[in-house]
Write an enzyme that holds these catalytic residues in place. Structure first.
Site, PDB file in Angstrom:
ATOM      1  N   CYS A 110      22.140  -1.228  -5.803  1.00 24.84           N
ATOM      2  CA  CYS A 110      23.155  -1.782  -4.902  1.00 24.84           C
ATOM      3  C   CYS A 110      22.563  -2.571  -3.734  1.00 24.84           C
ATOM      4  O   CYS A 110      23.306  -3.093  -2.907  1.00 24.84           O
ATOM      5  CB  CYS A 110      24.054  -0.660  -4.382  1.00 24.84           C
ATOM      6  SG  CYS A 110      25.084   0.045  -5.695  1.00 24.84           S
ATOM      7  N   HIS A 243      27.180  -1.176   2.665  1.00 22.87           N
ATOM      8  CA  HIS A 243      27.392  -1.038   1.219  1.00 22.87           C
ATOM      9  C   HIS A 243      28.619  -0.174   0.985  1.00 22.87           C
ATOM     10  O   HIS A 243      28.797   0.873   1.600  1.00 22.87           O
ATOM     11  CB  HIS A 243      26.166  -0.404   0.566  1.00 22.87           C
ATOM     12  CG  HIS A 243      26.397   0.044  -0.831  1.00 22.87           C
ATOM     13  ND1 HIS A 243      27.008  -0.765  -1.773  1.00 22.87           N
ATOM     14  CD2 HIS A 243      26.123   1.211  -1.467  1.00 22.87           C
ATOM     15  CE1 HIS A 243      27.099  -0.111  -2.915  1.00 22.87           C
ATOM     16  NE2 HIS A 243      26.565   1.095  -2.762  1.00 22.87           N
ATOM     17  N   ASN A 273      33.663   1.288  -5.620  1.00 21.26           N
ATOM     18  CA  ASN A 273      32.275   0.862  -5.436  1.00 21.26           C
ATOM     19  C   ASN A 273      32.004  -0.342  -6.325  1.00 21.26           C
ATOM     20  O   ASN A 273      31.903  -0.221  -7.539  1.00 21.26           O
ATOM     21  CB  ASN A 273      31.332   2.020  -5.793  1.00 21.26           C
ATOM     22  CG  ASN A 273      29.873   1.710  -5.490  1.00 21.26           C
ATOM     23  OD1 ASN A 273      29.480   0.562  -5.389  1.00 21.26           O
ATOM     24  ND2 ASN A 273      29.074   2.753  -5.341  1.00 21.26           N
TER      25      ASN A 273
END
Length: 314
Positions: A110, A243, A273
């Site tokens: 990520c 994030h 996500n």
């Protein structure tokens, strides 16, 4: 370096928590309490990592202050590839029809978006490019195991595109003041906490607590490092784009940095996500409220463990 334009793409299909309650008994309240997620987007059968990226690039073109033919570097960012050989970046190159330029796709979980920015920074420093196109695209639901009660409900799909130039192209450009990335694969359960094995069971997260602890450590740490080396403090920052992994992580990072939760830009509640695309998608979503001179921190953490932070001035 300067961000000249940014645009994102989200699939139309919305998957609410009710889907997972029917599937495996995870209630809406249970999911929201632990993650903040209420719903997420899912790509259709006709969509994939490449098509979503191309949609984002087409939206970007409308706001680009120069023609796409001026692009001399393309960097893709993803950990959910549609094709491991004809990569994300090459698919975008084919679409915009700009040939004989450097084209590369990066995967560092990520944190891939900020690693892509650093790659661009390196090409610019070596005078090998002047105008870059970065695309972050994640097709998490192609790999996700929805029956997994630990992580199957977390994931959403989406893509974002950014044009970045070595020199300022207009007064509307955002300046990338600094970027840093790092790896912490030697700590905790980095090697097993989040894995994606396409020939096995897809994305799993057997050690979510370890992910949480280290994300809450490295995201503020990286943010403060970027601030310190630019002679700034957290009070100089207008917004933070973390994030989009877990709303509890964002709140914890806010507490560690000593800022209001209102400072934290968030879309995980309705997108889930979206991997390395998530923090840039929230920049695109909120660009209308940014004002000239605003300073923004983008901070990321991914499986592996990868991490990073970027300082942007509007």
């Amino acid at each position: 370096m300067f961000i000249n334009a940014i645009a994102s793409y989200l699939p139309e299909q919305i998957i609410t928590n009710a889907y997972f309650e029917e599937l495996n008994g995870l209630t809406d309240d249970w999911i929201i309490e632990r993650t903040g997620i209420r719903e997420r987007r899912k790509a259709s059968a006709e969509e994939n990592t490449h098509t979503m990226a191309i949609q984002a690039v087409d939206k970007l073109t409308a706001n680009l202050p120069y023609d796409l033919s001026g692009i001399d570097l393309i960097v893709g960012a993803t950990y959910t590839p549609h094709d491991c050989i004809f990569t994300l970046a090459h698919a975008v190159q084919h679409h915009i029809n700009v040939g004989e330029i450097p084209v590369v796709t990066i995967s560092s979980a990520c944190s891939s978006l900020l690693n892509a920015v650093e790659i661009v920074q390196g090409y610019f420093a070596l005078n090998k490019a002047t105008k870059a196109l970065i695309i972050a695209s994640e097709h998490n639901t192609a790999y996700n195991n929805e029956d997994d009660t630990k992580a199957g409900h977390l994931w959403g799909d989406g893509a974002v595109a950014l044009s970045i130039s070595k020199e300022r192209t207009s007064e509307a450009d955002w300046e990338i003041k600094d970027v840093l990335t790092g790896g912490a694969a030697n700590v905790g359960k980095a090697s097993v906490s989040v894995t994606l094995k396409p020939l096995d069971r897809g994305i799993i997260m057997p050690f979510g607590k370890d992910v949480f602890i280290n994300a809450c450590t490295y995201m503020p740490k990286a943010s403060l490092q970027v601030l310190e080396r630019n002679g700034l403090t957290i009070s100089d920052i207008k917004y933070i784009a973390p994030h989009q992994a877990n709303l509890r992580i964002s709140k914890n990072v806010a507490g560690t940095l000593g800022v209001s939760e209102d400072v934290m830009l968030s879309n995980i509640q309705y997108l889930g996500n979206t991997g390395c695309a998530g923090c840039a998608i929230t920049l695109d979503e909120n660009k209308g409220k940014f004002e000239k001179g605003d300073k923004i921190i983008v901070t990321v953490f991914g499986g592996g463990y990868s991490y990073g932070a970027m300082l942007v001035e509007i």
